[in-house]
Design a protein around this motif. Structure first.
Motif, mmCIF file in Angstrom:
data_model
loop_
_atom_site.group_PDB
_atom_site.id
_atom_site.type_symbol
_atom_site.label_atom_id
_atom_site.label_comp_id
_atom_site.label_asym_id
_atom_site.label_seq_id
_atom_site.Cartn_x
_atom_site.Cartn_y
_atom_site.Cartn_z
ATOM 1 N N PRO A 118 0.833 -1.216 0.000
ATOM 2 C CA PRO A 118 0.000 0.000 0.000
ATOM 3 C C PRO A 118 0.864 1.261 0.000
ATOM 4 O O PRO A 118 1.916 1.312 0.635
ATOM 5 C CB PRO A 118 -0.795 -0.129 1.297
ATOM 6 N N PHE A 119 0.426 2.270 -0.749
ATOM 7 C CA PHE A 119 1.144 3.548 -0.746
ATOM 8 C C PHE A 119 0.181 4.668 -1.112
ATOM 9 O O PHE A 119 -0.864 4.444 -1.717
ATOM 10 C CB PHE A 119 2.339 3.519 -1.710
ATOM 11 N N LYS A 120 0.564 5.875 -0.723
ATOM 12 C CA LYS A 120 -0.243 7.062 -1.016
ATOM 13 C C LYS A 120 0.669 8.189 -1.482
ATOM 14 O O LYS A 120 0.744 9.245 -0.861
ATOM 15 C CB LYS A 120 -1.030 7.495 0.225
ATOM 16 N N PHE A 121 1.350 7.938 -2.595
ATOM 17 C CA PHE A 121 2.331 8.900 -3.088
ATOM 18 C C PHE A 121 1.793 9.801 -4.185
ATOM 19 O O PHE A 121 2.494 10.661 -4.683
ATOM 20 C CB PHE A 121 3.570 8.161 -3.633
ATOM 21 N N GLY A 122 0.548 9.575 -4.621
ATOM 22 C CA GLY A 122 0.000 10.410 -5.669
ATOM 23 C C GLY A 122 0.583 10.138 -7.036
ATOM 24 O O GLY A 122 0.639 11.024 -7.894
ATOM 25 N N MET A 123 1.052 8.898 -7.277
ATOM 26 C CA MET A 123 1.554 8.522 -8.604
ATOM 27 C C MET A 123 0.676 7.399 -9.133
ATOM 28 O O MET A 123 -0.007 6.714 -8.368
ATOM 29 C CB MET A 123 3.013 8.087 -8.527
ATOM 30 N N PRO A 124 0.639 7.184 -10.456
ATOM 31 C CA PRO A 124 -0.321 6.239 -11.014
ATOM 32 C C PRO A 124 -0.190 4.809 -10.510
ATOM 33 O O PRO A 124 -1.179 4.184 -10.135
ATOM 34 C CB PRO A 124 -0.064 6.318 -12.529
ATOM 35 N N HIS A 125 1.034 4.262 -10.497
ATOM 36 C CA HIS A 125 1.202 2.838 -10.228
ATOM 37 C C HIS A 125 2.458 2.555 -9.404
ATOM 38 O O HIS A 125 3.382 3.371 -9.350
ATOM 39 C CB HIS A 125 1.332 2.056 -11.548
ATOM 40 N N LEU A 126 2.500 1.360 -8.828
ATOM 41 C CA LEU A 126 3.683 0.902 -8.112
ATOM 42 C C LEU A 126 4.928 0.980 -9.003
ATOM 43 O O LEU A 126 5.978 1.477 -8.593
ATOM 44 C CB LEU A 126 3.477 -0.545 -7.651
ATOM 45 N N LYS A 127 4.808 0.489 -10.242
ATOM 46 C CA LYS A 127 5.973 0.432 -11.118
ATOM 47 C C LYS A 127 6.314 1.775 -11.759
ATOM 48 O O LYS A 127 7.302 1.858 -12.498
ATOM 49 C CB LYS A 127 5.779 -0.648 -12.184
ATOM 50 N N THR A 128 5.548 2.814 -11.460
ATOM 51 C CA THR A 128 5.931 4.144 -11.924
ATOM 52 C C THR A 128 7.310 4.511 -11.396
ATOM 53 O O THR A 128 8.107 5.147 -12.092
ATOM 54 C CB THR A 128 4.905 5.193 -11.460
ATOM 55 N N GLU A 129 7.605 4.074 -10.164
ATOM 56 C CA GLU A 129 8.898 4.412 -9.553
ATOM 57 C C GLU A 129 9.578 3.199 -8.927
ATOM 58 O O GLU A 129 10.342 3.321 -7.979
ATOM 59 C CB GLU A 129 8.710 5.517 -8.504
ATOM 60 N N LEU A 130 9.327 2.017 -9.478
ATOM 61 C CA LEU A 130 9.916 0.792 -8.926
ATOM 62 C C LEU A 130 9.883 -0.294 -9.991
ATOM 63 O O LEU A 130 8.818 -0.579 -10.548
ATOM 64 C CB LEU A 130 9.126 0.336 -7.699
ATOM 65 N N SER A 131 11.025 -0.897 -10.287
ATOM 66 C CA SER A 131 11.052 -1.963 -11.288
ATOM 67 C C SER A 131 12.281 -2.839 -11.082
ATOM 68 O O SER A 131 13.147 -2.548 -10.253
ATOM 69 C CB SER A 131 11.040 -1.370 -12.706
ATOM 70 N N ALA A 132 12.342 -3.911 -11.859
ATOM 71 C CA ALA A 132 13.447 -4.869 -11.737
ATOM 72 C C ALA A 132 14.560 -4.548 -12.723
ATOM 73 O O ALA A 132 14.312 -4.181 -13.872
ATOM 74 C CB ALA A 132 12.932 -6.274 -11.983
ATOM 75 N N LEU A 133 15.803 -4.710 -12.272
ATOM 76 C CA LEU A 133 16.969 -4.615 -13.145
ATOM 77 C C LEU A 133 17.498 -5.993 -13.520
ATOM 78 O O LEU A 133 18.128 -6.166 -14.558
ATOM 79 C CB LEU A 133 18.081 -3.816 -12.470
ATOM 80 N N ASP A 134 17.284 -6.945 -12.640
ATOM 81 C CA ASP A 134 17.563 -8.349 -12.919
ATOM 82 C C ASP A 134 16.748 -9.148 -11.910
ATOM 83 O O ASP A 134 15.839 -8.602 -11.270
ATOM 84 C CB ASP A 134 19.065 -8.673 -12.870
#
Length: 258
Positions: A159-175
């Motif tokens: 859960p988050f309340k950062f005012g951005m569209p999606h979790l992966k807007t600012e988080l993703s995998a590099l490997d």
């Protein structure tokens, strides 16, 4: 890592879609050129790409990731059809269902008051991390969690309340073991077991990268993040995503992958 992908050609009215970026309307000729380059990187990685026709009725429909989550299992693939929290996009679900029905072994549908968008779902190993926010609710998460359990996966709510569209807007995998993220996620306990790279302030958009296995894709135009990746041994292919950024879209948004 992936063998198949589905993308959808941008509609000419993409600029009428949902956005809070405040970066202006996309140049459609440049948008189409960027989309073509995106597809070429998949093909270079040995991934078979199905390109769907544009749907002018739904200007956000190029962001196919939000409409379904692919669940790989031994011997096949299931598709969990979402129900977008962004109400104008809900008609996209039947359209994507028709498009993918011949490519998957099972289709699971969201029911009742459940809401989910695929941009809130990050798969790492056998665990799906699911953002719970304005686009994905608790009921949607619980239905999805129950579904993936059948196939040997587990789901973890974020859960988050950062005012951005999606979790992966600012988080993703590099490997398979490393995440890239904005500072807003850096201390989250849900991701404590992973190696983590935190993008510099002001370059949050660059935290949406796309790990394909033989290739790592990253958005071009973020020099501090590029330096961070290089220092940590990552050599991504950089892609200009300027026109999709105007519509709150990133590298992961443009495809369904399995």
């Amino acid at each position: 890592m992936f063998r198949n992908a589905i993308v959808r050609t941008p509609s000419r009215n993409m600029g009428q879609g949902i956005t809070e970026a405040g970066l202006g309307c996309p140049d459609m000729d440049l948008t189409l050129a960027q989309h073509k380059t995106y597809i070429e990187h998949f093909e270079q990685a040995g991934i078979s790409v199905t390109v769907l026709e544009p749907v002018e009725e739904y200007p956000d429909s190029v962001f196919v990731e939000d409409t379904a989550v692919m669940i790989p299992f031994e011997g096949g693939t299931a598709a969990f059809l979402t129900c977008p929290g962004a109400e104008p996009r809900r008609g996209e679900i039947e359209i994507i269902s028709t498009a993918i029905s011949s490519q998957v072994d099972e289709i699971i549908r969201m029911e009742g008051d459940g809401l989910m968008e695929g941009g809130d779902v990050l798969l790492m190993g056998k665990t799906f991390y699911v953002g719970i926010d304005t686009r994905t609710n608790r009921s949607g998460y619980e239905q999805f969690s129950k579904a993936v359990t059948r196939f040997g996966f587990k789901a973890v709510p974020v859960p988050f309340k950062f005012g951005m569209p999606h979790l992966k807007t600012e988080l993703s995998a590099l490997d398979e073991d490393t995440l890239i993220m904005s500072g807003r996620f850096a201390a989250r306990e849900e991701f404590a077991q992973f190696r983590k790279l935190t993008v510099p302030d002001g370059e949050e958009y660059s935290a949406n990268c796309l790990y394909l296995g033989p290739k790592l894709l990253a958005p071009a135009g973020f020099p501090a993040t590029a330096e961070l990746l290089d220092k940590n041994g990552f050599k991504p292919d950089y892609i200009d995503m300027s026109e999709f950024r105007k519509m709150d879209g990133g590298l992961t948004c443009l495809s369904l992958r399995w």
